[in-house]
Design an enzyme around this catalytic site. Structure first.
Site, PDB file in Angstrom:
ATOM      1  N   CYS A 103       0.842  -1.205   0.000  1.00  0.00           N
ATOM      2  CA  CYS A 103       0.000   0.000   0.000  1.00  0.00           C
ATOM      3  C   CYS A 103       0.876   1.254   0.000  1.00  0.00           C
ATOM      4  O   CYS A 103       1.535   1.544  -0.981  1.00  0.00           O
ATOM      5  CB  CYS A 103      -0.948  -0.032   1.190  1.00  0.00           C
ATOM      6  SG  CYS A 103      -2.311   1.141   1.011  1.00  0.00           S
ATOM      7  N   HIS A 229      -3.461  -5.501   1.039  1.00  0.00           N
ATOM      8  CA  HIS A 229      -2.809  -5.730   2.330  1.00  0.00           C
ATOM      9  C   HIS A 229      -2.793  -7.206   2.725  1.00  0.00           C
ATOM     10  O   HIS A 229      -3.729  -7.664   3.373  1.00  0.00           O
ATOM     11  CB  HIS A 229      -3.575  -4.983   3.435  1.00  0.00           C
ATOM     12  CG  HIS A 229      -3.397  -3.510   3.410  1.00  0.00           C
ATOM     13  ND1 HIS A 229      -2.397  -2.874   4.099  1.00  0.00           N
ATOM     14  CD2 HIS A 229      -4.111  -2.530   2.808  1.00  0.00           C
ATOM     15  CE1 HIS A 229      -2.492  -1.569   3.913  1.00  0.00           C
ATOM     16  NE2 HIS A 229      -3.516  -1.329   3.138  1.00  0.00           N
ATOM     17  N   GLU A 231      -1.175  -8.577   5.074  1.00  0.00           N
ATOM     18  CA  GLU A 231      -1.075  -8.722   6.540  1.00  0.00           C
ATOM     19  C   GLU A 231      -2.431  -8.632   7.225  1.00  0.00           C
ATOM     20  O   GLU A 231      -2.562  -8.989   8.383  1.00  0.00           O
ATOM     21  CB  GLU A 231      -0.100  -7.686   7.104  1.00  0.00           C
ATOM     22  CG  GLU A 231      -0.649  -6.289   7.339  1.00  0.00           C
ATOM     23  CD  GLU A 231      -0.805  -5.442   6.073  1.00  0.00           C
ATOM     24  OE1 GLU A 231      -0.603  -5.973   4.966  1.00  0.00           O
ATOM     25  OE2 GLU A 231      -1.149  -4.249   6.191  1.00  0.00           O
TER      26      GLU A 231
END
Lengths: 269, 952
Positions: A103, A229, A231
């Site tokens: 990002c 993302h 994560e």
């Protein structure tokens, strides 16, 4: 402590942080869950050599709003690194280590010119600009793997399901030529697709990216940048509809993280 | 010299920002515009700079080589048409300009030393046939806010103005003033104190044998403001002939005492309430209002609202870590024409967009997910919108209490102090009128989320190293309130010239009461100052010691070693005279609608689904980052296409534990019109129902009250406050749920040509609870065809205040009431069924009744359903429309797999329930009445109606 580290041979992950970085904690946790040692480090501490980059195997530029997106997303952080740190990053890559930009981190790598770095030239040739919707959008997207050039996608089969959350994620290139080269050299890693794997428009392509490009790598395949993302997609309960459908682990963001950790384990440890 | 650089998106690329503004212009009814392009301007101040260097700055630092063009010689223009108008907007001097600040810092850091100062401006290239009047309209309504910005029409520069005032101490004559003069003094000084209060101040200084300094009066006004001490709630109210002393203590706080829950850690004392999470951690929760600032400057007002409540979290105990935000808004109707807007009132659409952008930009940049909320639209909020901002924090159990010690250094940290928000607190307790836009301009605050993000990171690290003994935020009332509050048991001395300033020229009293954002106050032992310095410099956070706490019982203020004020803490904090107010409440009769004889239930259902209060808020929710920090376990949007409405949010703060936190809310001001008592009962139960539906344990829940009220000097409106509080007490006690924190915003009044317009009395109830196992938390979307659909609870003829009646523009009278015993039992048993894993989906039944609830479950699941109206358990005779759209309390719709039927029914024995239908593969909602098929709607139609209402 040292002996223990040596015994289990854990890759060392550096999660870099600037003012306004805000996905550092969950990024650290995602790597720890995968069996790595992850540490959050302030950019300042790298510049002043208080922390040594050489000690680490994987460098993450996490998501957030570095310097509030002032001037443009990722721009200030990139400018700083260009002035203070670019040679160390080049060395890091040369040593066979990995860099992942997520990002805002992707925006930084692009503006720094580390991605795509065609012909090894560090110069900005692509950009991530304001979404066609002119808005911040948080939504889950499907990603198609387009190339095997990067180690981050080694074991990846089928589609990934990961969230995006950004205002400036529309991928563009300086010109048609560069776009062609990116595909020709297999540097386009992810494209936004719908749940059937088809390339379509909004909302499957959340920002209007050219050719639905969601992530690219450099020529070594060891530097990857992506808007979504991973994560935020490492636990079943983080998924939007896990109550009805158990998510296949191959679709999860953790796959990318595991690939990175495994690569270091097999090559550098 | 000033050097000007213009930057814009390449003509070959789309300009989404310009496009968006064009859309807004068209919404406002101006059609002539062809295009708008956005141009960013940087103005650099330097003695001298070489052309090559300027080019380098423009090319490498300020613009994007791939997407932008730039110029430092000419104005950029995209077209060559004749009908181009340029509009240039600059910040007023002294207003926070974060981009300029960052740019200046960056230049310094990378060694471009020539640049002394930076300004940014916005420039718009407007193409199309629009006349001057229209341009003026567009600029004033969309492109700028004259509180913080200026439209540079002819003059091309504003100066970096730095007015330097010489220091002058002022005494105010008060001792010999008569009543009228006292009152006048309060009004002119924007002190918002009434005559009784002014007289007690007069007495204090008379007894001290001297006149007050200006700063002393200001300090008292801040400390005694409605915002800071809730004097209406704590004063004496003569209600329907009965005398109430301290309404807060005798209702809301008393309920907490009475239910006596052992998981309450800190209630009503700190910046937020605290409950237990597990052995090692606790949870804090606070909800604030930010109505007045949002009415005047929606973007800044809402942003600083969220910023402020985040600092409340950070100022709770020794500092909780903010992990999620909530937002509830009430706006005027979106379709009102500009012509019908009174002067001084912003259009609801502008407020809507501004408020949402403000919350979005502040919350997203802080990296705090916005996970729950609600939005209501009503003409009663046209003059004063209501903006509630909440924040949840997590804090180590051992760090929940604080107290400064004698000798501790008073340290202010984070943002610097400017003129922002001066008189914000006293202003918040005042009514707005047509001139408020002008006179209150100082009260508007502009935030910088990155400053606050750094502050959070630095303080959490300092906290974990035990570097300070107490912490609080500089919110309303600024340093005045923060130092006064923290030092009230001790005493304090403050050197005002030590406070870091954004720019020179602030007077000492302005430093003291400024409400500049992103500042916190901590009490640091002298021995820890060095380490504190290290921690703060690592995070690049500014701080300054400004004084000391000392055991004198006095608040001493100095400016450059000259004493400018000295007040007794006891007078300041304990001697505010009790307010005395009159209140009454009497039930009013409202007109009943004439309901149609022939019913088209399907049509009505679609109308309800597209009612702005019920329709999808996806366009808003997606703009909020609701997943950052990675804790999300139930999102605000759920189901097959991730667009179904959720009852609330569930967070899973630690990946190695399944224990979750549930966040929900309940709000329904329409019931309050009929009877505020039942509004309170319904709102509390709604928040609790939502919480249980998300898997929350009702025996590990806590609630917060937020009152947004009109003119409380009007006995009728104050009566509503009293009756609401009674409802809060009875309901909380019956449901055994404690209040842990709250806030009131009174006097939400707009004076229009001498007539006072109060908002609808609006109670918000927010709920936080523990979910013992997030993997058992259900969601509202249907999961599986052939599963059974149950109704829980009785449907009554309670149409008063319902959204169904709203379709007829009527309020009615039969407001939903609450069977307290049944309610507690229902929540408990449904929770047990969820915990046992019997429940596939569950949805709260509220606005729009069973009809809307079942439709929303269909939307989430993209699965059809069949339902039989006759099977609904009822009390009394209800028509079909009443059965489908009544908003009776204590009801849920539940989806159960056939094989769980027996176990489920056994589990909930003792509360009313009935199977009323089945989930189906068919892409339809079918509803049968006794005689016939009454509704048959495609899912696509339902989804479309529900989703296409709010799309700006």
């Amino acid at each position: 402590m040292e002996t223990k580290d040596y015994m289990v041979k854990k890759p060392h992950v550096l999660v870099l942080k600037s003012a306004g970085t805000n996905c550092d904690e969950e990024t650290r946790i995602a790597f720890e869950l995968t069996g790595a040692n992850a540490e959050i480090v302030y950019t300042q501490d790298l510049y002043t050599n208080k922390k040594k980059l050489e000690r680490f195997h994987i460098l993450i530029f996490p998501g957030g709003f570095s310097y509030g997106d002032d001037i443009a997303a990722g721009k200030v952080w990139a400018t700083e690194i260009k002035h203070f740190f670019i040679d160390k990053l080049k060395q890091f890559i040369k040593e066979g280590k990995l860099i992942l930009g997520i990002c805002n981190g992707f925006q930084v790598l692009v503006k720094l010119g580390l991605l795509p770095a065609l012909n090894g030239k560090i110069d900005q040739s692509v950009s991530l600009i304001c979404n066609d919707s002119a808005r911040y959008e948080d939504r889950w997207v499907y990603l198609k793997k387009c190339s095997t050039k990067t180690v981050f996608v080694n074991d990846l089969e089928g589609l990934l399901l990961i969230p995006v959350a950004h205002t400036e994620g529309k991928f563009i290139t300086k010109d048609e030529e560069i776009l062609k080269k990116l595909f020709k050299k297999d540097q386009v890693i992810f494209q936004y697709v719908d749940k059937n794997g088809k390339i379509t428009g909004h909302p499957a392509n959340p920002n209007g990216s050219v050719r639905n490009i969601a992530g690219i790598c450099d020529e070594t395949g060891r530097v990857l940048g992506m808007m979504p993302h991973p994560e935020r997609a490492v636990l079943q309960t983080q998924y939007p509809d896990w109550r009805r459908n158990k998510i296949k682990s191959s679709m999860m963001g953790s796959t990318i993280i595991e690939n990175a950790v495994n690569y270091i384990k097999t090559t550098l440890l | 010299m000033y050097y000007r650089i213009e930057i814009s998106t390449k003509p070959s690329l789309q300009d989404p920002i310009g496009e968006e503004i064009k859309k807004d212009v068209q919404h406002l009814g101006s059609r002539g515009i062809k295009s708008i392009r956005f141009i960013r301007i940087f103005i650099l101040k330097a003695k001298k700079i070489k052309k090559e260097k300027l080019d380098l700055i423009a090319k490498d630092i300020l613009s994007d080589p791939v997407s932008d063009i730039y110029s430092f010689t000419d104005h950029i223009t995209h077209g060559n048409e004749k009908t181009i108008t340029f509009v240039e907007i600059a910040y007023l001097p002294g207003v926070m300009d974060p981009v300029a600040l960052t740019t200046l810092k960056l230049m310094k850091k990378i060694g471009i030393k020539e640049i002394e100062d930076v300004q940014t401006r916005n420039r718009y290239e407007i193409t199309g046939a629009v006349n001057e009047k229209e341009i003026e309209f567009i600029v004033k309504k969309l492109l700028m806010n004259n509180l913080i910005q200026i439209w540079l029409r002819d003059k091309n520069s504003i100066h970096f103005r730095k007015k330097i005032l010489s220091f002058k101490k002022r005494t105010i004559n008060i001792i010999n003033k008569n009543d009228e003069e006292l009152f006048d003094l309060s009004r002119r000084g924007l002190l918002s104190l009434d005559l009784v209060e002014m007289k007690s101040i007069q007495d204090y200084f008379f007894n001290n044998g001297r006149e007050p300094f200006d700063i002393e009066l200001e300090t008292i006004a801040q400390t005694w403001s409605e915002h800071c001490i809730h004097k209406t709630f704590k004063g004496i109210i003569d209600y329907n002939g009965k005398r109430i002393r301290n309404l807060l203590k005798t209702t809301i706080m008393k309920a907490t005492e009475k239910v006596n829950r052992d998981y309450c850690v800190s209630v009503f004392k700190d910046n937020a309430g605290i409950i237990k999470y597990n052995r090692d951690y606790n949870i804090s929760f606070k909800v604030e209002t930010h109505n007045h600032p949002s009415a005047l400057e929606p973007y800044g007002g809402a942003g600083t609202g969220i910023g402020g409540v985040i600092r409340d979290t950070l100022g709770t105990g020794l500092g909780a870590k903010p992990i999620a935000s909530t937002d509830i808004f009430c706006f005027g109707p979106m379709n009102i024409s500009i012509k019908n807007l009174p002067s001084g009132v912003l259009h609801p659409k502008r407020i809507f967009k501004g408020v949402i952008a403000g919350v979005r930009d502040y919350g997203n940049r802080m990296g705090i997910p916005t996970v729950n909320g609600a939005i209501l639209f009503d003409k009663e909020y046209l003059y004063n919108p209501v903006v509630y901002c909440g924040n949840i924090g997590i804090i180590p159990a051992s760090l929940c209490f604080k107290a400064p010690r004698d000798g501790d250094v008073i340290v202010v940290c984070g943002g610097k102090t400017g003129k922002d928000g001066i008189h914000g607190v006293t202003f918040a307790s005042q009514e707005l009128d047509e001139t408020s836009e002008i006179t209150s301009s100082g009260a508007v605050q502009i935030g910088n989320p990155i400053t606050e993000k750094k502050l959070v990171d630095a303080l959490i690290e300092a906290r974990d190293e035990h570097l300070y003994n107490a912490i609080t935020d500089c919110g309303g009332g600024g340093l005045s309130s923060a130092v006064g509050e923290m030092g009230k048991e001790l005493g304090a001395v403050v050197h005002l010239e030590k406070v870091p300033l954004k720019y020179k020229g602030l007077k000492y009293d302005e430093i003291w009461i400024s409400e500049s954002q992103e500042r916190m106050l901590i009490a640091v032992p002298q021995k820890d100052m060095d380490r504190l310095k290290q921690v703060f410099s690592k995070h690049n956070v500014d701080f300054a010691p400004i004084g000391r706490f000392e055991n004198t019982g006095k608040l001493k203020l100095l400016y450059k070693n000259e004493k400018v004020g000295e007040l007794d803490m006891d007078f300041l904090h304990n001697k505010c005279p009790l307010s005395r107010k009159k209140a009454y409440w009497k039930r009013e009769r409202f007109a009943e609608p004439v309901l149609p004889k022939k019913l088209r239930l399907g049509e009505i259902l679609l109308k309800l689904l597209s009612h702005p209060n019920i329709a999808s808020k996806e366009i808003v929710i997606r703009q909020y980052d609701h997943e950052v920090q990675g804790m999300s376990a139930l999102k605000p949007l759920v189901g097959w296409e991730n667009d179904g409405p959720s009852d609330g949010a569930v967070l899973r703060p630690f990946p190695d534990s399944k224990r979750g936190i549930v966040i929900t809310c309940g709000i329904n001001p329409y019931y309050g019109k009929i009877d505020p008592y039942w509004m309170a009962a319904s709102s509390i139960e709604e928040a609790m129902r939502n919480s249980v539906a998300c898997g929350g344990n009702p025996n590990k829940a806590a609630i917060l009250d937020n009152f947004s009220w009109g003119d409380v000097n009007n006995p009728k409106i104050l009566g509503e406050l009293v009756r609401t509080s009674y409802g809060c007490y009875d309901t909380a006690v019956a449901l055994k749920v404690p209040f842990i924190s709250g806030k009131d915003s009174l006097n939400n009044v707009f004076s229009l040509k001498g007539k006072k317009k109060s908002i609808l009395s609006t109670l918000l109830i927010s709920c936080v609870s523990i979910c013992d196992d997030v993997t058992k938390s259900p969601s509202s979307n249907f999961k599986q065809a052939r599963n059974l659909i149950y109704i829980i609870g009785k449907t009554k003829k309670e149409m008063g205040g319902s959204h169904y009646f709203k379709l007829f523009n009527r309020t009615g009278n039969a407001v939903p009431e609450l069977d307290f015993k049944q309610s507690y039992k229902t929540l408990k048993k449904i929770h047990r069924a969820i915990k046992k894993g019997y429940v596939s989906a569950i949805h709260d039944c509220s606005e729009g009744g069973i009809g809307v609830a079942i439709s929303e479950m269909i939307i989430g699941g993209r699965l059809g359903a069949v339902m039989y109206l006759e099977k609904i358990i009822r009390e009394g005779n209800l028509r079909d429309d009443e059965l489908l759209f009544s908003e009776s309390n204590s009801r849920f719709i539940v989806e159960i797999p056939e094989k769980r039927r027996k176990a489920f029914e056994n589990c909930i024995k003792g509360i009313p329930y009935a199977p009323i239908g089945e989930v189906q593969y068919s892409k339809k909602l079918t509803i049968y009445t006794k005689k016939k098929k009454a509704v048959e709607l495609d899912i696509d139609t339902i989804v479309k109606k529900w989703k296409q209402r709010i799309t700006w």
